[in-house]
Design a protein around this motif. Structure first.
Motif, PDB file in Angstrom:
ATOM      1  N   ALA A 106      15.715   5.536  37.807  1.00 10.93           N
ATOM      2  CA  ALA A 106      14.562   4.935  38.462  1.00 10.93           C
ATOM      3  C   ALA A 106      14.988   4.037  39.618  1.00 10.93           C
ATOM      4  CB  ALA A 106      13.739   4.145  37.450  1.00 10.93           C
ATOM      5  N   ARG A 107      16.081   3.321  39.456  1.00  6.76           N
ATOM      6  CA  ARG A 107      16.600   2.506  40.555  1.00  6.76           C
ATOM      7  C   ARG A 107      17.010   3.369  41.736  1.00  6.76           C
ATOM      8  NH1 ARG A 107      21.250  -1.557  39.885  1.00  6.76           N
ATOM      9  NH2 ARG A 107      20.835  -1.559  42.120  1.00  6.76           N
ATOM     10  N   ILE A 108      17.595   4.496  41.448  1.00  2.83           N
ATOM     11  CA  ILE A 108      18.041   5.398  42.519  1.00  2.83           C
ATOM     12  C   ILE A 108      16.849   5.905  43.322  1.00  2.83           C
ATOM     13  CG2 ILE A 108      19.025   7.681  42.952  1.00  2.83           C
ATOM     14  CD1 ILE A 108      20.940   7.081  40.571  1.00  2.83           C
ATOM     15  N   THR A 109      15.856   6.461  42.643  1.00  6.69           N
ATOM     16  CA  THR A 109      14.729   7.040  43.370  1.00  6.69           C
ATOM     17  C   THR A 109      13.935   5.972  44.121  1.00  6.69           C
ATOM     18  OG1 THR A 109      13.332   6.926  41.387  1.00  6.69           O
ATOM     19  CG2 THR A 109      14.525   8.986  41.784  1.00  6.69           C
ATOM     20  N   ALA A 110      13.895   4.752  43.586  1.00  6.51           N
ATOM     21  CA  ALA A 110      13.173   3.677  44.261  1.00  6.51           C
ATOM     22  C   ALA A 110      13.939   3.152  45.470  1.00  6.51           C
ATOM     23  CB  ALA A 110      12.908   2.536  43.282  1.00  6.51           C
ATOM     24  N   SER A 111      15.244   3.357  45.496  1.00  9.16           N
ATOM     25  CA  SER A 111      16.083   2.780  46.547  1.00  9.16           C
ATOM     26  C   SER A 111      16.282   3.702  47.737  1.00  9.16           C
ATOM     27  CB  SER A 111      17.456   2.408  45.971  1.00  9.16           C
ATOM     28  OG  SER A 111      17.338   1.467  44.921  1.00  9.16           O
ATOM     29  N   LEU A 112      15.933   4.970  47.581  1.00  9.01           N
ATOM     30  CA  LEU A 112      16.216   5.945  48.631  1.00  9.01           C
ATOM     31  C   LEU A 112      14.925   6.422  49.286  1.00  9.01           C
ATOM     32  CD1 LEU A 112      18.985   7.949  46.763  1.00  9.01           C
ATOM     33  CD2 LEU A 112      19.290   6.229  48.550  1.00  9.01           C
ATOM     34  N   LYS A 113      14.986   6.677  50.577  1.00 11.62           N
ATOM     35  CA  LYS A 113      13.810   7.087  51.332  1.00 11.62           C
ATOM     36  C   LYS A 113      13.632   8.599  51.354  1.00 11.62           C
ATOM     37  CE  LYS A 113      14.041   3.056  54.397  1.00 11.62           C
ATOM     38  NZ  LYS A 113      14.188   2.584  55.797  1.00 11.62           N
ATOM     39  N   LYS A 114      14.735   9.324  51.303  1.00 10.79           N
ATOM     40  CA  LYS A 114      14.685  10.780  51.345  1.00 10.79           C
ATOM     41  C   LYS A 114      14.798  11.342  49.929  1.00 10.79           C
ATOM     42  CE  LYS A 114      16.594  11.233  56.017  1.00 10.79           C
ATOM     43  NZ  LYS A 114      17.683  11.829  56.837  1.00 10.79           N
ATOM     44  N   PRO A 115      14.537  12.637  49.767  1.00 11.85           N
ATOM     45  CA  PRO A 115      14.631  13.220  48.414  1.00 11.85           C
ATOM     46  C   PRO A 115      16.030  13.046  47.824  1.00 11.85           C
ATOM     47  CG  PRO A 115      13.548  14.732  49.918  1.00 11.85           C
ATOM     48  CD  PRO A 115      14.080  13.628  50.763  1.00 11.85           C
ATOM     49  N   THR A 116      16.061  12.773  46.542  1.00  4.09           N
ATOM     50  CA  THR A 116      17.329  12.721  45.825  1.00  4.09           C
ATOM     51  C   THR A 116      17.228  13.642  44.624  1.00  4.09           C
ATOM     52  OG1 THR A 116      19.003  11.262  44.843  1.00  4.09           O
ATOM     53  CG2 THR A 116      16.693  10.689  44.465  1.00  4.09           C
ATOM     54  N   PRO A 161      12.362  15.187  42.897  1.00  7.11           N
ATOM     55  CA  PRO A 161      11.632  16.410  43.251  1.00  7.11           C
ATOM     56  C   PRO A 161      12.323  17.682  42.790  1.00  7.11           C
ATOM     57  CG  PRO A 161      12.894  15.674  45.132  1.00  7.11           C
ATOM     58  CD  PRO A 161      13.141  14.664  44.041  1.00  7.11           C
ATOM     59  N   LEU A 162      13.605  17.565  42.386  1.00  4.92           N
ATOM     60  CA  LEU A 162      14.371  18.749  42.009  1.00  4.92           C
ATOM     61  C   LEU A 162      15.432  18.360  40.994  1.00  4.92           C
ATOM     62  CD1 LEU A 162      15.161  21.771  42.573  1.00  4.92           C
ATOM     63  CD2 LEU A 162      16.723  20.901  44.313  1.00  4.92           C
ATOM     64  N   VAL A 163      15.550  19.168  39.936  1.00  6.16           N
ATOM     65  CA  VAL A 163      16.603  18.983  38.946  1.00  6.16           C
ATOM     66  C   VAL A 163      17.413  20.267  38.886  1.00  6.16           C
ATOM     67  CG1 VAL A 163      15.014  19.608  37.068  1.00  6.16           C
ATOM     68  CG2 VAL A 163      17.202  18.482  36.550  1.00  6.16           C
ATOM     69  N   VAL A 164      18.729  20.126  38.864  1.00  9.24           N
ATOM     70  CA  VAL A 164      19.649  21.255  38.809  1.00  9.24           C
ATOM     71  C   VAL A 164      20.320  21.279  37.439  1.00  9.24           C
ATOM     72  CG1 VAL A 164      21.772  22.233  39.772  1.00  9.24           C
ATOM     73  CG2 VAL A 164      20.055  21.216  41.297  1.00  9.24           C
TER      74      VAL A 164
END
Length: 300
Positions: free
Chosen positions: A195-205, A228-231
């Motif tokens: 959650a920290r990662i997705t909140a900290s980045l502006k582009k898709p992660t 938006p994507l899981v591998v």
């Protein structure tokens, strides 16, 4: 009106607002299985390709071997394909050449990582990182190399396992600013960290799920966290090795595969996955064309 490129289709998946799942594949058959199972994207793992060549994931497989495998996969499926380009296979021109080659092979995206060359698998201990400035240079070379602006350049960092979450997020932010279309922070397990990662980045992660390595978080939960994507990069390889080892053990112990035969598909099933009817139609068309040609020659 021209059809959208593989890169454009992958971008649309990532931007649509609901999470996409991209299983890993490593040859034409597994690529077909992924598409036939109803998934919308596919991923080619360097570890998996190396394994099929009898090697560990230590950067020993050449870029040409990886590109040829990407071409086979892209020809076997209509799904947009993300490919693992390791750390770029060498210096600046290696990155440039690899980007051009993977794009020409039909891939939709590649990801570059911030390890030195040769690299180590993300699951291995003892990983090291290049400086963020060197990774930025790799990203910019790849961006200049692509001919389709929709071909995605994804920056992957292994900093979490080496330097911690704050450093990994900081690197991903720098890579975004350098122009990377998306990022991957490897080795993250806790949902709070995600959650920290997705909140900290502006582009898709993008996030990776690996069985028997870290807890598996369902796609619906990952979507709520902001991915938006899981591998699932190695699931099919892990399943293959498990099933094949069990069948070989049964054959060794019993002198027969009867104990495991019920879990095996038929040759007819395999032919169906490989679209044997299409090949049969081509043969039938050829026979018809040949007969027509012979009739025409005879009439003359």
């Amino acid at each position: 009106m021209t059809n959208p490129s593989a890169g454009a289709r992958l971008r649309a998946l990532i931007q649509r607002g609901s999470i996409a799942v991209a299983p890993g594949c490593y040859d034409g058959l597994t690529a077909r299985l992924v598409e036939q199972a109803g998934f919308e994207a596919a991923y080619m793992s360097g570890l998996c390709v190396a394994a099929t060549l009898g090697e560990p994931d230590v950067g020993a497989i050449s870029v040409d071997a990886m590109v040829e495998r990407a071409r086979i996969i892209a020809q076997s499926t209509s799904l947009p394909l993300i490919v693992d380009a390791d750390s770029g296979y060498g210096g600046a021109y290696n990155v440039f050449r690899a980007t051009r080659a993977f794009e020409a092979a039909g891939a939709a995206a590649l990801h570059l990582e911030d390890q030195p060359f040769p690299k180590k698998c993300a699951a291995m201990p003892g990983k090291t990182l290049v400086g963020a400035a060197e990774m930025v240079a790799r990203i910019r070379v790849a961006l200049e190399a692509r001919t389709d602006p929709d071909f995605m350049i994804i920056a992957r960092t292994d900093a979490f396992a080496v330097e911690g979450l704050d450093a990994a997020i900081a690197r991903a932010q720098v890579y975004e600013q350098a122009g990377a279309d998306a990022t991957i922070i490897m080795s993250v397990a806790a949902e709070a960290d995600m959650a920290r990662i997705t909140a900290s980045l502006k582009k898709p992660t993008i996030v990776m799920m690996v069985e028997n390595l870290r807890p598996l978080v369902p796609a619906a939960r990952l979507q709520a966290i902001g991915y938006p994507l899981v591998v699932y990069p190695v699931s099919l390889l892990q399943g293959q090795v498990h099933a094949q080892a069990r069948m070989l053990a049964a054959l060794r112990e019993d002198g027969s595969t009867a104990a495991s035969a019920a879990a095996a598909v038929t040759l007819g099933d395999i032919a169906g996955h490989l679209d044997l009817p299409r090949a049969s139609r081509v043969d039938a068309d050829y026979a018809r064309y040949l007969a027509q040609a012979r009739d025409g020659v005879a009439a003359q």
